[in-house]
Design an enzyme around this catalytic site. Structure first.
Site, PDB file in Angstrom:
ATOM      1  N   THR A 171     -20.623 -20.165  17.510  1.00 37.20           N
ATOM      2  CA  THR A 171     -19.911 -20.289  16.248  1.00 37.20           C
ATOM      3  C   THR A 171     -18.482 -19.793  16.352  1.00 37.20           C
ATOM      4  OG1 THR A 171     -22.020 -19.953  15.110  1.00 37.20           O
ATOM      5  CG2 THR A 171     -20.031 -19.764  13.787  1.00 37.20           C
ATOM      6  N   ASN A 209     -32.259  -9.236  24.181  1.00 38.21           N
ATOM      7  CA  ASN A 209     -31.998  -9.824  22.875  1.00 38.21           C
ATOM      8  C   ASN A 209     -32.344 -11.324  22.925  1.00 38.21           C
ATOM      9  OD1 ASN A 209     -29.745 -10.602  24.504  1.00 38.21           O
ATOM     10  ND2 ASN A 209     -28.624 -11.082  22.629  1.00 38.21           N
ATOM     11  N   PRO A 210     -32.312 -12.039  21.785  1.00 34.18           N
ATOM     12  CA  PRO A 210     -32.797 -13.422  21.775  1.00 34.18           C
ATOM     13  C   PRO A 210     -32.101 -14.374  22.736  1.00 34.18           C
ATOM     14  CG  PRO A 210     -32.736 -12.588  19.549  1.00 34.18           C
ATOM     15  CD  PRO A 210     -32.103 -11.535  20.409  1.00 34.18           C
ATOM     16  N   CYS A 211     -30.810 -14.178  23.010  1.00 36.75           N
ATOM     17  CA  CYS A 211     -30.138 -15.132  23.928  1.00 36.75           C
ATOM     18  C   CYS A 211     -30.121 -14.680  25.362  1.00 36.75           C
ATOM     19  CB  CYS A 211     -28.721 -15.357  23.449  1.00 36.75           C
ATOM     20  SG  CYS A 211     -28.660 -16.228  21.891  1.00 36.75           S
ATOM     21  N   GLY A 212     -30.603 -13.465  25.648  1.00 34.42           N
ATOM     22  CA  GLY A 212     -30.808 -13.025  27.014  1.00 34.42           C
ATOM     23  C   GLY A 212     -29.643 -12.327  27.677  1.00 34.42           C
ATOM     24  N   GLU A 213     -28.477 -12.258  27.014  1.00 35.48           N
ATOM     25  CA  GLU A 213     -27.331 -11.640  27.682  1.00 35.48           C
ATOM     26  C   GLU A 213     -27.349 -10.115  27.603  1.00 35.48           C
ATOM     27  OE1 GLU A 213     -25.783 -12.105  23.447  1.00 35.48           O
ATOM     28  OE2 GLU A 213     -27.131 -13.151  24.806  1.00 35.48           O
ATOM     29  N   GLY A 271     -30.535  -9.601  15.697  1.00 34.91           N
ATOM     30  CA  GLY A 271     -31.468 -10.340  16.534  1.00 34.91           C
ATOM     31  C   GLY A 271     -32.248  -9.347  17.377  1.00 34.91           C
ATOM     32  N   THR A 326     -21.511 -17.336  22.023  1.00 31.64           N
ATOM     33  CA  THR A 326     -20.232 -17.585  21.337  1.00 31.64           C
ATOM     34  C   THR A 326     -20.141 -18.959  20.690  1.00 31.64           C
ATOM     35  OG1 THR A 326     -18.966 -18.474  23.224  1.00 31.64           O
ATOM     36  CG2 THR A 326     -19.087 -16.074  23.024  1.00 31.64           C
TER      37      THR A 326
END
Length: 755
Positions: free
Chosen positions: A435, A266-270, A115, A433
C-alpha cells in the site's frame, strides 16, 4: 502543485493515512500536514524536538522515507492505536485454560490492528491422551479453527485489522494435517501457514533419510524425510501454501540468540519474532533517490543514502517510545530489545532507471551493494544512539557479537558495537510495502520486480458511476516523461516474465545484509514442472535464504493478472451470465422454487429447518428469500429477525454472497460444535453453511468459500493468465485482487489481507 505523481497515490493517502475526525471530516488539510503530524509526534520524545521535527519532515518529504502504514495513520493522532506492524504472541500452553488465554490476547492485539503470528507446535497432537478428563486431544488444527473464527469476528467490525500466521514444526505429529489444512477452500481463510523446517530435516531430505514425528519426547511415527518434503512441495505447488521457514538458520543468525528462541513470524514472514515480540517497519524509497535516471552515470549518491538511513533509524527508534501496545508483555519486549525493521522499496524501479535487468548478475551485485550500505549506516546510526541514549537493556557485547549476523558484519562496525553498544538489537527487514508503494506513486514494492507496467483501474464515483484511469509504474512514468511513447527497453522485465531462479538470486543477495528476514514472493509460471518447482526451494536453502514463498497460478488458487506494457491495449476480461443490480426490490411472484434443509445443531434439542426460495432473473436462478423455523421457542425472535433481514438483502439483487461469509464469521463465546468432522463456531455459522450449500447447488457461486461466478459491473479491465478470473476485492468490490508478496492485494483500492 500536488506532491502526488498519480491519482491513485492521493486516493490511498485520503483513504488510509489522512487524519479525519469521527464524522469523516479531514483534519490533515494536505499531505504536508500528514508529514508534519508524524514528524512532530516522533520528535516529541527528543530533548530538542523542534530540531528533530525538521529533520524528520525532510526525510518524509517527497516520499524518500516511508514509515509503515500504521505509523503514517496513527502517529500524532492521540488515539489508542499501536504503531507496530508485527507481533508474535506468547507461547501457547498445552492446556485448555492456557489456550483460551492466548486466544483472548490475540483478539486484543488484532483489535488494535496488529498482525500476529503463532506457533501451534506446542499443542499436543490429535488423539493424544488428556490426563484427568478421560479424553483424547483434538489437536492443534482444531484450535486453529477457533482462532480463525475469532479473526473473522474481529474483522467484521469493519476497521483495519491484522492478518495471522500459523507455524508448525516439521517434526510435529500433526504436520501432515497442517500441510493439507487449506486445501479445504473454506478452512483457515484468516491464516497464512508456514512449516518450520529444521537443519536436520533438510539434511535428511538431501540424504534420503528417515524422519521422526515427535511430541513430548515420544515418537509417534517415522516416515521418509523426502516423502514429507514432497507433501509440503505438492501442497504449495497446487494451493500456494504452506510457506517454508528455515527456522534453525533464523535462530543461528539472530543477534539475540543468547536471549530468545524464535518459533514464529509475523503474517508476511519478514519478521521472525520471539514470544510477545514486536517490530515496527519503515522503508527507504530507492526509486526516489536515483539521480539522472535512464542516463549514463545514473545512480544513488552514497552520502544522501547514508544520511537518510541514519535519520530513519532515529525516527523508528522513537516509535518504540511513542507507540501504544495492546498488551503489557509486548511493550516490555519492545523496550527491552528496541527491535526495528528498516528496509527498502522501489528497488526494481531503481534498477530500471540505472539500466539494470532485475535478476541479472549486475542487478544482484547492485542490490547487495545497496543492502550493505544500508546495513552499515543503520548499525552505525544505532551505535551513535547508544552513545547518546544508551544501549538496549539486554545488550551483552560478547554474546551479541557472537551471533551469525554480527560475525559477518564489517570489522569497523563490530568494533564500534563492542566499544559503545547498540541502541537497537535488530535493525533491518524488508516488508511487503504494497500500500505505501502505491501511496508513493506506484513504485515497485519491496524488493519485488515490477508487477505490471501499466493497467487500467475502475474508480467508483459519488453518483454510482465508474470511470477508468490508467495506473502506471513509477519508472515507466519517468520513461514516458523523458522519451514519450517509445518502446520500453529490453531490461524492463516483470514478475510474470522472470525465471524463478532470478527471484531467488535477488532474495539471497538482499538477505546477506538483512538481520531479520524478507517478504518476497517467487512467481512461478503455471506450467513449471513439479521437479523444477522443488528446485526453487532447494536453491533458496542453498543460497542462504531464511524462508521461501512461491506463487504459481492454477485452477485452485486463481491466476495473477498479466498486463501489457501499454494499458490501452489490455483487453476486457470476459464475463459470463449477467448479474442483476436492482434499485428497488423485486415483487414476490405467487410461486417460487426452493429447497428446505434440516439442520441438527448438536447443542440444541430441536432441529432448525431452513428454506431458501429462488427466482429466475435474466435466465439465471438466484436466491430470493429465506425462512428459518424451529420448535425451540428460545430461537423464535432471532430466527424471525434473521429471516426478514436476509430476505430483504436477497430481494435487492446484486452479489449477495457476502451474507454467507458474514454468517460463517459469527463466533459464539459459549462454544461452537463439531459437525461433519469440522468445527463450526456458532449456530449462525452453521446456517451460513446451509445457505452456501444452496447457492452452490443453484450455480450462484462457484463453490464453498468462493464468490459470485461473474460480476460485469465490477469487472476489471485486465487480461488474465489461463482464462481464470481474478477475485473481487472485499473492500471496494473491484475484480483486482492479485497475489503480491504473499498477500492478496487489491490493485484498485490498496486493500490487503495482510494489512
Amino acid at each position: 502543485m500536488s506532491r502526488f505523481s498519480a491519482p491513485i497515490a492521493e486516493q490511498i493517502w485520503d483513504m488510509k493515512y489522512r487524519l479525519k475526525d469521527g464524522s469523516g471530516r479531514p483534519l490533515d488539510a494536505s499531505l504536508e500536514d500528514s508529514w508534519r503530524r508524524v514528524a512532530r509526534d516522533l520528535a516529541s520524545v527528543e530533548a530538542t524536538p523542534e530540531v528533530w521535527e525538521e529533520r524528520f519532515y525532510t526525510a518524509l518529504e517527497d516520499f524518500r522515507f516511508l514509515p509503515a502504514g500504521r505509523i503514517l495513520a496513527g502517529a500524532g493522532t492521540g488515539r489508542q492505536v499501536t504503531l507496530f506492524n508485527c507481533f508474535v504472541m506468547g507461547t501457547i500452553p498445552d492446556s485448555m485454560g492456557g489456550i483460551f488465554e492466548m486466544l483472548k490476547e490475540a483478539a486484543l492485539t488484532m483489535q488494535q490492528g496488529g498482525g500476529i503470528g503463532y506457533d501451534f507446535s506446542t499443542i499436543r497432537p490429535k488423539g493424544a491422551v488428556v490426563h484427568g478428563v478421560a479424553a483424547d486431544a483434538s489437536g492443534p488444527l482444531s484450535f486453529m479453527d477457533v482462532w480463525d473464527a475469532m479473526c473473522r469476528t474481529i474483522m467484521s467490525a469493519g476497521s483495519r485489522r491484522g492478518a495471522m500466521m500459523a507455524t508448525m514444526r516439521c517434526d510435529h505429529p500433526d504436520i501432515e494435517e497442517f500441510i493439507a489444512a487449506k486445501q479445504d477452500s473454506a478452512r483457515l481463510r484468516m491464516f497464512n501457514l508456514s512449516v518450520l523446517v529444521t537443519d536436520p530435516f533438510m539434511e535428511a531430505v538431501k540424504a534420503g533419510g528417515s524422519w521422526d514425528l515427535v511430541f513430548g519426547g515420544r515418537v509417534y511415527r517415522t516416515l521418509e524425510a523426502r516423502d514429507l518434503w514432497n507433501r509440503i512441495m505438492k501442497a504449495t505447488y497446487d494451493y500456494a501454501e504452506p510457506g517454508v521457514i528455515f527456522i534453525d538458520r533464523i535462530n543461528t543468525a539472530n543477534n539475540l540468540r543468547y536471549a530468545e528462541t524464535i518459533a514464529a513470524t509475523n503474517p508476511c514472514g519478514e519478521q521472525p519474532l520471539p514470544p510477545y515480540g514486536a517490530c515496527l517497519l519503515g522503508s527507504i524509497n530507492l526509486a526516489r533517490l536515483v539521480k539522472a535516471p535512464f542516463e549514463a552515470g545514473s545512480g544513488i549518491e552514497a552520502a544522501e543514502l547514508d544520511e537518510l538511513v541514519r535519520t530513519a533509524v532515529r525516527m523508528m527508534d522513537n516509535v518504540v517510545d511513542a507507540s501504544k501496545f495492546p498488551l503489557p508483555q509486548q511493550a516490555a519486549e519492545a523496550v527491552a530489545k528496541r527491535r526495528i525493521g528498516l528496509g527498502v522499496t522501489g528497488l526494481a524501479d531503481a534498477l530500471l532507471m540505472m539500466g539494470l535487468r532485475y535478476g541479472s548478475d549486475e542487478a544482484v551485485a547492485q542490490t547487495e551493494a545497496w543492502m550493505r550500505a544500508i546495513a552499515r549506516a543503520a548499525y552505525l546510526a544505532s551505535v551513535d544512539l547508544a552513545r547518546e541514549k544508551g544501549a538496549f537493556p539486554l545488550f551483552d557485547a560478547e554474546k551479541y557479537l557472537a551471533s551469525g549476523t554480527m560475525q559477518a558484519m564489517d570489522a569497523d562496525v563490530r568494533e564500534a558495537v563492542r566499544e559503545h553498544g547498540i541502541r537497537n538489537a535488530l535493525l533491518t527487514s524488508i516488508a511487503p510495502t504494497g500500500t505505501i508503494s502505491l501511496y508513493a506513486g506506484n513504485v515497485s514494492s519491496g524488493i519485488e520486480p515490477v508487477f505490471a507496467y501499466a493497467y487500467r483501474r475502475k474508480v467508483l464515483q459519488p453518483d454510482g458511476s465508474r470511470t477508468e484511469e490508467e495506473v502506471v509504474d513509477y519508472a515507466v512514468s519517468l520513461w514516458r516523461q523523458k522519451f514519450g511513447e517509445t518502446p520500453l527497453p529490453d531490461h524492463f522485465v516483470s514478475a510474470q516474465t522472470l525465471a524463478p531462479m532470478d527471484h531467488v538470486k535477488m532474495q539471497a543477495a538482499a538477505q546477506k545484509w538483512i538481520d531479520s528476514s524478507i517478504s518476497k514472493t517467487i512467481n512461478c509460471p503455471e506450467d513449471i514442472g513439479f521437479e523444477a518447482f522443488k528446485d526453487v526451494y532447494l536453491a533458496a536453502w542453498d543460497l542462504g535464504c531464511k524462508g521461501c514463498t512461491t506463487y504459481r497460478p492454477n485452477a485452485v488458487t486463481g491466476s495473477v493478472l498479466t498486463v501489457s506494457e501499454k494499458a490501452e491495449a489490455v483487453p476486457q476480461a470476459e464475463t459470463g451470465a449477467e448479474v442483476i443490480y436492482l434499485s428497488e426490490p423485486l415483487d414476490r411472484p405467487e410461486a417460487l422454487e426452493g429447497q428446505t434443509y434440516k439442520l441438527k445443531w448438536p447443542v440444541s434439542e430441536h432441529a432448525i429447518y431452513i428454506t431458501v426460495n429462488d427466482i429466475v432473473v435474466g435466465g439465471r436462478r438466484r436466491p430470493f428469500e429465506v425462512f428459518i423455523n424451529s420448535k425451540n421457542m428460545e430461537h423464535y425472535a432471532w430466527t424471525v429477525a434473521l429471516t426478514r433481514m436476509i430476505s430483504a438483502v436477497f430481494r435487492r439483487g446484486g452479489d449477495v454472497s457476502f451474507v454467507v461469509e458474514e454468517l460463517k464469521a459469527v463466533f459464539d463465546p459459549r462454544g461452537g460444535a463439531w459437525m461433519g468432522g469440522r468445527y463450526v463456531p456458532s449456530i449462525l455459522a452453521a446456517i451460513g453453511d446451509v445457505i452456501e450449500e444452496h447457492l452452490v447447488a443453484i450455480g450462484f457461486i462457484e463453490g464453498a468459500g468462493l464468490g459470485l461466478k461473474s460480476d460485469p459491473k465490477a469487472g476489471a479491465a485486465v487480461a488474465v493468465a489461463g482464462g481464470a478470473k481474478p477475485k473481487a476485492c472485499p473492500s471496494c468490490g473491484a475484480y483486482e485482487l492479485v497475489m503480491i508478496e504473499g498477500c492478496m492485494t487489491c490493485r484498485a483500492c490498496g486493500h490487503s489481507k495482510c494489512g
